[in-house]
Design a protein around this motif. Sequence first.
Motif, PDB file in Angstrom:
ATOM      1  N   MET A 176       0.831  -1.199   0.000  1.00  0.00           N
ATOM      2  CA  MET A 176       0.000   0.000   0.000  1.00  0.00           C
ATOM      3  C   MET A 176       0.871   1.256   0.000  1.00  0.00           C
ATOM      4  SD  MET A 176      -3.148  -1.188   0.051  1.00  0.00           S
ATOM      5  CE  MET A 176      -2.521  -2.504  -1.008  1.00  0.00           C
ATOM      6  N   ARG A 177       0.560   2.204  -0.873  1.00  0.00           N
ATOM      7  CA  ARG A 177       1.326   3.450  -0.994  1.00  0.00           C
ATOM      8  C   ARG A 177       0.473   4.609  -0.476  1.00  0.00           C
ATOM      9  NH1 ARG A 177       5.717   2.054  -4.222  1.00  0.00           N
ATOM     10  NH2 ARG A 177       5.385   0.107  -5.370  1.00  0.00           N
ATOM     11  N   LEU A 178       0.934   5.219   0.607  1.00  0.00           N
ATOM     12  CA  LEU A 178       0.165   6.265   1.274  1.00  0.00           C
ATOM     13  C   LEU A 178      -0.012   7.513   0.408  1.00  0.00           C
ATOM     14  CD1 LEU A 178       1.677   6.064   4.886  1.00  0.00           C
ATOM     15  CD2 LEU A 178      -0.344   4.897   3.980  1.00  0.00           C
ATOM     16  N   LYS A 179       0.907   7.752  -0.510  1.00  0.00           N
ATOM     17  CA  LYS A 179       0.890   8.986  -1.299  1.00  0.00           C
ATOM     18  C   LYS A 179      -0.423   9.205  -2.044  1.00  0.00           C
ATOM     19  CE  LYS A 179       3.037   6.753  -5.349  1.00  0.00           C
ATOM     20  NZ  LYS A 179       4.195   6.744  -6.277  1.00  0.00           N
ATOM     21  N   TYR A 180      -1.096   8.142  -2.423  1.00  0.00           N
ATOM     22  CA  TYR A 180      -2.318   8.291  -3.214  1.00  0.00           C
ATOM     23  C   TYR A 180      -3.449   8.974  -2.444  1.00  0.00           C
ATOM     24  CZ  TYR A 180      -0.273   4.870  -6.478  1.00  0.00           C
ATOM     25  OH  TYR A 180       0.533   4.210  -7.370  1.00  0.00           O
ATOM     26  N   SER A 181      -3.371   8.954  -1.110  1.00  0.00           N
ATOM     27  CA  SER A 181      -4.503   9.415  -0.304  1.00  0.00           C
ATOM     28  C   SER A 181      -4.326  10.799   0.301  1.00  0.00           C
ATOM     29  CB  SER A 181      -4.799   8.387   0.796  1.00  0.00           C
ATOM     30  OG  SER A 181      -5.296   7.201   0.224  1.00  0.00           O
ATOM     31  N   ALA A 201     -12.901  11.144   3.556  1.00  0.00           N
ATOM     32  CA  ALA A 201     -13.081  10.328   4.756  1.00  0.00           C
ATOM     33  C   ALA A 201     -11.885  10.425   5.688  1.00  0.00           C
ATOM     34  CB  ALA A 201     -13.300   8.871   4.354  1.00  0.00           C
ATOM     35  N   HIS A 202     -12.190  10.493   6.979  1.00  0.00           N
ATOM     36  CA  HIS A 202     -11.228  10.405   8.074  1.00  0.00           C
ATOM     37  C   HIS A 202     -10.491  11.722   8.361  1.00  0.00           C
ATOM     38  CE1 HIS A 202     -11.984   6.263   7.178  1.00  0.00           C
ATOM     39  NE2 HIS A 202     -11.123   6.180   6.196  1.00  0.00           N
ATOM     40  N   PRO A 203     -10.077  11.913   9.606  1.00  0.00           N
ATOM     41  CA  PRO A 203      -9.040  12.904   9.889  1.00  0.00           C
ATOM     42  C   PRO A 203      -7.800  12.512   9.074  1.00  0.00           C
ATOM     43  CG  PRO A 203     -10.122  12.248  11.915  1.00  0.00           C
ATOM     44  CD  PRO A 203     -10.612  11.303  10.850  1.00  0.00           C
ATOM     45  N   SER A 204      -7.329  13.425   8.228  1.00  0.00           N
ATOM     46  CA  SER A 204      -6.404  13.054   7.147  1.00  0.00           C
ATOM     47  C   SER A 204      -4.940  13.123   7.545  1.00  0.00           C
ATOM     48  CB  SER A 204      -6.647  13.965   5.937  1.00  0.00           C
ATOM     49  OG  SER A 204      -7.975  13.866   5.497  1.00  0.00           O
ATOM     50  N   PHE A 205      -4.578  12.473   8.648  1.00  0.00           N
ATOM     51  CA  PHE A 205      -3.177  12.446   9.049  1.00  0.00           C
ATOM     52  C   PHE A 205      -2.323  11.843   7.940  1.00  0.00           C
ATOM     53  CE2 PHE A 205       0.430  10.110  10.833  1.00  0.00           C
ATOM     54  CZ  PHE A 205       1.064  11.110  11.542  1.00  0.00           C
ATOM     55  N   PRO A 206      -1.195  12.464   7.555  1.00  0.00           N
ATOM     56  CA  PRO A 206      -0.583  13.674   8.122  1.00  0.00           C
ATOM     57  C   PRO A 206      -0.935  14.950   7.351  1.00  0.00           C
ATOM     58  CG  PRO A 206       0.982  12.615   6.683  1.00  0.00           C
ATOM     59  CD  PRO A 206      -0.285  11.794   6.607  1.00  0.00           C
ATOM     60  N   TRP A 207      -2.078  14.929   6.665  1.00  0.00           N
ATOM     61  CA  TRP A 207      -2.466  16.051   5.802  1.00  0.00           C
ATOM     62  C   TRP A 207      -3.773  16.701   6.270  1.00  0.00           C
ATOM     63  CZ3 TRP A 207      -1.683  11.214   2.930  1.00  0.00           C
ATOM     64  CH2 TRP A 207      -0.379  11.070   2.447  1.00  0.00           C
ATOM     65  N   GLN A 208      -3.949  16.827   7.588  1.00  0.00           N
ATOM     66  CA  GLN A 208      -5.198  17.360   8.106  1.00  0.00           C
ATOM     67  C   GLN A 208      -5.503  18.759   7.584  1.00  0.00           C
ATOM     68  OE1 GLN A 208      -7.866  16.060  10.704  1.00  0.00           O
ATOM     69  NE2 GLN A 208      -8.422  17.346   8.971  1.00  0.00           N
ATOM     70  N   GLU A 209      -4.514  19.623   7.567  1.00  0.00           N
ATOM     71  CA  GLU A 209      -4.776  21.004   7.146  1.00  0.00           C
ATOM     72  C   GLU A 209      -5.112  21.090   5.667  1.00  0.00           C
ATOM     73  OE1 GLU A 209      -1.910  23.815   8.554  1.00  0.00           O
ATOM     74  OE2 GLU A 209      -1.978  23.057  10.602  1.00  0.00           O
ATOM     75  N   GLU A 210      -4.529  20.215   4.846  1.00  0.00           N
ATOM     76  CA  GLU A 210      -4.899  20.184   3.428  1.00  0.00           C
ATOM     77  C   GLU A 210      -6.377  19.838   3.272  1.00  0.00           C
ATOM     78  OE1 GLU A 210      -2.070  19.140   4.637  1.00  0.00           O
ATOM     79  OE2 GLU A 210      -0.449  19.128   3.151  1.00  0.00           O
ATOM     80  N   ALA A 211      -6.847  18.849   4.025  1.00  0.00           N
ATOM     81  CA  ALA A 211      -8.252  18.458   3.942  1.00  0.00           C
ATOM     82  C   ALA A 211      -9.171  19.592   4.371  1.00  0.00           C
ATOM     83  CB  ALA A 211      -8.498  17.221   4.812  1.00  0.00           C
ATOM     84  N   LEU A 212      -8.827  20.265   5.458  1.00  0.00           N
ATOM     85  CA  LEU A 212      -9.649  21.385   5.921  1.00  0.00           C
ATOM     86  C   LEU A 212      -9.682  22.506   4.892  1.00  0.00           C
ATOM     87  CD1 LEU A 212      -8.437  21.489   9.639  1.00  0.00           C
ATOM     88  CD2 LEU A 212     -10.642  20.642   8.808  1.00  0.00           C
ATOM     89  N   ALA A 213      -8.551  22.756   4.262  1.00  0.00           N
ATOM     90  CA  ALA A 213      -8.488  23.818   3.259  1.00  0.00           C
ATOM     91  C   ALA A 213      -9.382  23.502   2.065  1.00  0.00           C
ATOM     92  CB  ALA A 213      -7.044  24.021   2.805  1.00  0.00           C
ATOM     93  N   VAL A 214      -9.315  22.270   1.583  1.00  0.00           N
ATOM     94  CA  VAL A 214     -10.130  21.889   0.424  1.00  0.00           C
ATOM     95  C   VAL A 214     -11.609  21.964   0.766  1.00  0.00           C
ATOM     96  CG1 VAL A 214     -10.681  20.040  -1.193  1.00  0.00           C
ATOM     97  CG2 VAL A 214      -8.303  20.443  -0.568  1.00  0.00           C
TER      98      VAL A 214
END
Length: 291
Positions: A176-181, A201-214
Amino acid sequence: MNFDDLIAFDVHVHAEEPCCTHRDDGYMEFQAGMVKYFRNPAGRDGMLPTVEETAAYFRERKIGCIIFPVDAERETGFRRYSNHEVAEIAARNSDIMVPFASIDPAKGKLGIREARNLMRDHGVRGFKFHPTYQGFYPNDRSAYGLYEVIEEEGGIALFHTGQTGVGSGMHGGMGMRLKYSNPMYLDDVAVDFPDLKIIAAHPSFPWQEEALAVAQHKPNVYIDLSGWSPKYFPPILVKYANSLLKHKLLFGSDWPAITPDRWLADFEHIDIKDEVRPLLLKENARKLLAM
């Protein structure tokens, strides 16, 4: 389904019953890894809840839900649980379940035809995508034909984002490659399909702020809170839940890995405003689903 009778609505429930009479090679090792990651007995010794058992659990608690399988045949070799079978069982439990489906975008025109049939003739309201599990970038143009059908039919596209329990701690991460998500890839999808309802879906660790921004920037993007106990939510997620995104965050558990009982019990103890709690638990989902 009578939303007024529900205490909550869970937008992230897995149909984990296997689709075949025997386990595919590596399947039990995969489930054992999920048990270890989530510290949950589901999957131990192959004891996965059926869709009917799932419906009974949610009905007893007066919690409605979206239920879906995940088609990751190409990446894992595990045969998928039939979308049509899940939709059929959900239809028999329509007082508590809303069916979603899952199609690997790599299935191309075959997948597009199946998606249209599922939405028009089998009551499917949306589709679950797992970029890491399915091995694709959400903004890859090869997936766009499938998104077009979902948008045309008024459906919802739900994407896994962030780290995943799938393959965690296993040899090579089970491939599994995390980069896709990374949720930032959903920004392209939201621009190119502005009428497609999208759930990250999910709290987007380690990209939480990216998800909130989008989600803040794109009107058609929502976030579900599944896959984590609320006690582990990062402070910035709680801050946005109480303010800018209070109408765009959705309760999700990640059953059977995380149960609604566990999620809701922990949710009681985090700093969410009283007036925001019903929005997250039910009302935002009611509006999104137009129910």
